[in-house]
Each structure stands twice: as C-alpha cells, then as structure tokens.
Design an enzyme around this catalytic site. Structure first.
Site, short mmCIF file in Angstrom:
data_model
loop_
_atom_site.label_atom_id
_atom_site.label_comp_id
_atom_site.label_asym_id
_atom_site.label_seq_id
_atom_site.Cartn_x
_atom_site.Cartn_y
_atom_site.Cartn_z
N HIS A 189 30.28 25.89 86.81
CA HIS A 189 31.74 25.93 86.77
C HIS A 189 32.16 27.37 86.50
O HIS A 189 31.75 27.97 85.50
CB HIS A 189 32.30 25.02 85.68
CG HIS A 189 33.80 25.05 85.61
ND1 HIS A 189 34.60 24.19 86.35
CD2 HIS A 189 34.66 25.85 84.92
CE1 HIS A 189 35.87 24.46 86.11
NE2 HIS A 189 35.94 25.45 85.25
N CYS A 190 32.97 27.94 87.38
CA CYS A 190 33.39 29.34 87.27
C CYS A 190 34.80 29.40 86.70
O CYS A 190 35.75 28.94 87.35
CB CYS A 190 33.33 30.02 88.63
SG CYS A 190 33.79 31.77 88.58
N GLY A 191 34.93 29.96 85.51
CA GLY A 191 36.25 30.09 84.90
C GLY A 191 37.16 31.03 85.65
O GLY A 191 38.38 30.82 85.69
N ASN A 194 38.54 28.96 88.24
CA ASN A 194 39.11 27.70 87.75
C ASN A 194 38.65 26.56 88.65
O ASN A 194 39.41 25.64 88.98
CB ASN A 194 40.64 27.78 87.72
CG ASN A 194 41.26 26.62 86.94
OD1 ASN A 194 40.63 26.05 86.06
ND2 ASN A 194 42.48 26.26 87.28
N ASN A 195 37.38 26.62 89.05
CA ASN A 195 36.85 25.64 89.99
C ASN A 195 35.33 25.60 89.84
O ASN A 195 34.71 26.56 89.37
CB ASN A 195 37.21 26.02 91.42
CG ASN A 195 37.05 24.88 92.40
OD1 ASN A 195 36.81 23.74 92.00
ND2 ASN A 195 37.16 25.18 93.68
#
Length: 393
Positions: A189-191, A194-195
């Site tokens: 999950h890549c902050g 946001n996805n």
C-alpha cells in the site's frame, strides 16, 4: 563566505536526513549514526512529542494526536498526495522563476521552457493513473478468474478464505487493512498514491518511478547547463585569469567559480542538489521494484519468503540439534566402544553444519519476457480471461 558554508552545511544536512529517513533501516547502516537518526525520525521524535502533548494538555492532547495518526496512517487519506503535488508544483515554480529568464541560453534553446512543462505534466498524469486506477480488487464477480490465473504454490500461499471479505482468497492476493479490500498480486500500500499497488497498476507505478527519476535528472542537467551558459556568457574564466591573475587550471579556477556560483545562483545550486538526491533515491526504488517484476515477485511475497526461510532454518536446526543430542546419549550409553581421540573430535563437523539450505522456489517466475509481459499486460485485462469470464457468466 559564511553564507557559502551555510549553504554547504544545509545541503549535507538535508542529504543526511533524507538518506536516514528512507534508507536507515537497511542492513548496511545498522549500528551507524544513520540508523540512529532513522529511529529518532520514525519513532523516537513522535514518542517524545506524544509525551510532551500529554504533559501539557493531558489526555485530550494525546487522544487528539492519536486520532490524527489513525487518520493519516491507518485510513485512506489524500495527505501525501497533496504533499506530492505541493512539492512538484513549488519546485517547478522556483525553477521557472529563477532559471527561465536565462533560457534560451548558451547551451539551452528556448524549447526547454515547454518540454519541461510537458515533462512535469506527464509525471502528474502517471501519478493520477497510479493513484486512481483499480489495483486489482478481488470481488465476487472476478474471484474465479483470479483463482485460475494464480495457482497456489502450497508454500507461502494455500487455499483459504478471506476472513473479512468472506471470499476465496486467490494466491498472491492480500487483504489491505487500510483500503479494506483484497487486492490481486498485492505488492504494497503506497501512502503517496493513497492506493494499493497490485496486479492492474504495478505498470503505472513503475512508469511513475522511472519517469520521475528521468525528470529529476533532466532538471539537474538543465540547471547545470544554465549555470555553465552563464559562466560562458559572462566570461567569468576570462575575467578571473586576465584581471585577477588566477592560474588557468582546474585546481586554481574551481574554488573561485564555485564561490561565484554560490554567491550569485544559490537558489539554482540548492535545486540541483535537491533534485540530484531525489533522483538517486528514485533510481534505487525503481531498481528494487524492477528487479521484483523481472523475477515475478512482489514486495509482500519477499517478506513472506523471508519469514518462511527463517522458520525452515530454525526447524532444520532444531531437528539437527535433536539428532545430535540423541547420538550423544547413545554414545554415552554404549559399552566397549573405544573413546574418540581429542584431535578427531576437534575436527569433526557439527551436525548443525549438515543442515540443508532452504531454497526459495518461486513457481510464478516464468522467465524474463513472460514476467515483463505479465506486468505490462495484467492477466485480468487480457482478452482470453475476459472471454472466459463472459462464457462462465
């Protein structure tokens, strides 16, 4: 001169903090000040801040900070997306404000005013594609297709049901606690996006990393050429050698040229240093994820394999220790056996040395070209899979 040293110290401090924050947990930095700075930035500073808020404002202050932490770290939110847009927008604005007046110049043509804007626009487009595209959400309508596309290896993936989604869990998928959904071929999950990064948008994520690396390199080189053009146009070398008597050699001219650049173009120098550092970090991230894609592995699977291999090694060592203990007890109870010489016992191999090495068997690695093809053309977007879906429906 004090201003020049302040700029140099500022650049070194920025480099140290950025490297410590992003790379401080790497094994190469263990036991070094970089690792200590990383722990302070990522954990220590926050704990001290929590204690301070608790001491000043009591439980209300602590609860407020914890609620903000929950929103920023445990729930989908656009905070880092806004920060990314602010960084790229502010950087481009400062470059345009400080350097566009020198374009066209001695080494750069006027077309770079427009190619730079186009390059930034493509970078933002890739950011939006990665952020808002479906990463490969597993649903009741497509779970059968993902189950057929990714078979279980019965090592790190076994047949089971997602306890949250109440759906069969395809191999290589993971339930993201932040997005609250199962994602096929889950990477992480890549902050910043946001996805989740999964089966359908890994290609956009890789393109984003590669393009932003090239974008930062382009900006660094372009500003460098602007400064080199100013040196040429203002005839700085000629003035230093003819009017100030500086020897016409690199060793003699370099300190004076650097001093002149820091005094006259300090903003451009800072931008060059910033973009050079970011480009190196992006190159590292891209190389890491590209290597994963070439071996058809995900970040999530890397951690799963590390846990599995560690567990297997401990199990193998425990079995070897048990066997050695049994052999020792048997030897003590045996009668009439001549005692083993000290020299022979000294050079005898330990049973622990005979434990078998645990090898990672990645059944999803189908070869260089197939692995690249799977990333560029995800299985869920191929005509064969869509035809199977429509036929089964």
């Amino acid at each position: 001169m004090a201003v020049h040293w302040a700029l140099v110290c500022h650049g070194l401090l920025t480099l140290t903090v950025v490297v410590a924050f992003l790379c401080g947990q790497w094994p190469i930095f263990q036991g070094t000040p970089i690792s200590s700075i990383h722990r302070f930035i990522t954990f220590g500073a926050y704990q001290y801040f929590l204690k301070f808020m608790g001491a000043v404002f009591g439980d209300k202050g602590t609860n407020l900070i914890l609620s903000v932490e929950y929103y920023c770290c445990d729930r989908p939110n656009p905070v880092l997306q806004i920060i990314y847009l602010a960084i790229i927008g502010a950087t481009y604005y400062i470059i345009a404000k400080t350097s566009f007046s020198y374009i066209p110049g001695y080494y750069l043509s006027g077309v770079h005013r427009y190619t730079s804007l186009l390059a930034v626009g493509i970078g933002i487009l890739l950011f939006l594609l990665t952020s808002f595209s479906d990463p490969g959400t597993v649903k009741a309508e497509n779970v059968s297709q993902y189950l057929s596309a990714y078979p279980y290896d019965n090592i790190i993936y076994t047949e089971k049901e997602c306890s949250t989604c109440k759906l069969p869990k395809p191999a290589r998928s993971k339930h993201c606690s932040i997005c609250n959904r199962c994602v096929a071929r889950f990477d992480h999950h890549c902050g910043w996006m946001n996805n989740c990064i999964g089966e359908r948008n890994t290609r956009y994520f890789l393109a984003f990393l590669l393009w932003h690396f090239l974008l930062c390199m382009y900006g660094t080189i372009a500003i460098g050429l602007v400064l080199a053009g100013r040196l040429k146009e203002l005839r700085v070398v000629y003035i230093l050698t003819v009017y100030y008597g500086v020897d016409n050699s690199f060793g003699s001219l370099a300190p004076h040229i650097v001093q002149w650049l820091l005094g006259s173009y300090n903003s451009q120098i800072l931008l060059m240093v910033f973009m050079a550092i970011v480009s190196l970090l992006l190159a590292g991230f891209f190389a890491y994820h590209a290597n994963l894609c070439l071996t058809n592995t995900t970040t999530n699977e890397t951690f799963k394999w590390q846990d599995y291999i560690s567990w297997q090694k401990k199990l193998s060592e425990a079995r070897a220790s048990t066997a050695a203990l049994k052999a020792s007890i048997t030897g003590m109870n045996s009668e009439g056996k001549p005692p083993e010489s000290k020299c022979k016992s000294f050079f005898r191999r330990s049973p622990l040395e005979d434990t078998e090495a645990v090898v990672r068997n990645n059944v999803y690695d189908k070869g260089f070209f197939h692995n690249i093809y799977e990333v560029i053309f995800p299985v869920s977007t191929r005509a064969s899979l869509l035809w199977t879906k429509s036929k089964s429906g």
